[in-house]
Design a protein around this motif. Structure first.
Motif, PDB file in Angstrom:
ATOM      1  N   HIS A 197       0.871  -1.180   0.000  1.00  0.00           N
ATOM      2  CA  HIS A 197       0.000   0.000   0.000  1.00  0.00           C
ATOM      3  C   HIS A 197       0.907   1.229   0.000  1.00  0.00           C
ATOM      4  N   PHE A 208      -0.508   8.546  -5.998  1.00  0.00           N
ATOM      5  CA  PHE A 208      -1.038   7.226  -6.332  1.00  0.00           C
ATOM      6  C   PHE A 208      -2.558   7.294  -6.343  1.00  0.00           C
ATOM      7  N   GLU A 209      -3.176   6.558  -7.263  1.00  0.00           N
ATOM      8  CA  GLU A 209      -4.629   6.583  -7.390  1.00  0.00           C
ATOM      9  C   GLU A 209      -5.169   5.163  -7.517  1.00  0.00           C
ATOM     10  N   LYS A 210      -6.305   4.932  -6.843  1.00  0.00           N
ATOM     11  CA  LYS A 210      -6.998   3.648  -6.972  1.00  0.00           C
ATOM     12  C   LYS A 210      -8.455   3.883  -6.630  1.00  0.00           C
ATOM     13  N   TRP A 267      -1.888   0.979  -8.053  1.00  0.00           N
ATOM     14  CA  TRP A 267      -1.957   2.374  -7.638  1.00  0.00           C
ATOM     15  C   TRP A 267      -1.248   3.323  -8.611  1.00  0.00           C
TER      16      TRP A 267
END
Length: 300
Positions: free
Chosen positions: A184, A208-210, A265
């Motif tokens: 993570h 970071f993107e999710k 991510w």
């Protein structure tokens, strides 16, 4: 008042547009002293001061600004008329001056420039690599390449290169074996990170993107650099985790010399744009390059 010389009038306009004698001289291929002499001659012929000169700036006087506003349409028409004597829509000639970020010079232009120069043998290209956000038009370039978030609203933008790009995170197998693999983005706080500092002095923050989540991580670690090559080399040497353009790391990940981390991510973003100012007469090398880009299909 003596009848002014049209060449001196054009030099005065060039100094105002460029914001100084040095940049105007670079754009016109003249010495700064010659341009200064021309402006002084024009002021003498008219009997008025057109420019306020200081050690830090050159700006038009109120009278000079009014004069230039009246003259600009005529100067643009004159430039276009003389340019048409030398330019042919099918056979453009001249130099195209571009200011681009390093990744574009390294990964995008090499896939475009050879075919463009083969199609237009009368055109040459000068490319300056610059990651800072500058007024490229005022600096003497025909156009620049930047990403959408840094484009001025009054510029015309044309897509160039891949329309979607990603930042990817990776590390050497030896580093991950010794320090573990982050699962993570929060886990990065316990890892050694390789950071990038821009020429402006700003440190690049990792994003970071999710799904709907976005996490920002300021890179903390043993190396911060403005050189992508040094950063990639350090990652290969096991210094820490790197997060940068996929174009830099993709081949190394395929070879197995770097291993991807946090793949779910990775941040995706729109590709770069060629941009130029909205003016009536676009130089033929730039027009040819724009037309060329519109016919190209980017394969990656």
């Amino acid at each position: 008042m003596r009848q002014p010389n049209l060449t001196d009038v054009a030099l005065f306009a060039a100094v105002v547009e460029a914001g100084g004698f040095r940049v105007a001289a670079q754009k016109r291929g003249m010495s700064a002293s010659s341009i200064s002499d021309g402006v002084r001659r024009l002021e003498s012929d008219l009997g008025i001061r057109l420019l306020n000169r200081t050690t830090r700036s050159v700006v038009p006087t109120e009278v000079g600004a009014r004069l230039l506003e009246r003259l600009r349409p005529a100067l643009e028409q004159m430039s276009a008329a003389f340019g048409d004597l030398h330019e042919d829509a099918q056979r453009p000639v001249g130099t195209l001056r571009l200011n681009v970020p390093v990744p574009v010079a390294r990964f995008v232009l090499p896939k475009l420039v050879p075919a463009f120069l083969a199609r237009y043998p009368g055109v040459s290209i000068e490319v300056t690599m610059d990651n800072t956000f500058i007024d490229v038009i005022a600096a003497g370039y025909d156009a620049g390449v930047r990403y959408e978030e840094s484009l001025a609203k009054d510029m015309i933008a044309v897509p160039i290169g891949p329309r979607r790009q990603r930042f990817v995170a990776a590390a050497a197998p030896a580093y991950l074996e010794q320090n573990g693999t982050p699962l993570h983005p929060r886990d990065l706080l316990n890892h050694r990170l390789i950071g990038h500092r821009f020429e402006s002095g700003k440190l690049g923050v990792w994003e970071f993107e999710k799904d709907a989540a976005r996490i920002r991580v300021p890179p903390q670690g043993p190396l911060i650099s403005s050189s992508q090559d040094l950063e990639v080399g350090a990652a290969l040497g096991g210094v820490g985790i790197i997060y940068t353009f996929e174009e830099y790391l993709g081949p190394l990940i395929e070879q197995g010399t770097l291993l991807p981390v946090l793949e779910d991510w990775w941040q995706a973003f729109d590709g770069p744009y060629l941009y130029y100012n909205d003016r009536r007469h676009v130089p033929s090398p730039l027009r040819a390059f724009i037309d060329f880009l519109k016919t190209e299909t980017w394969a990656g």
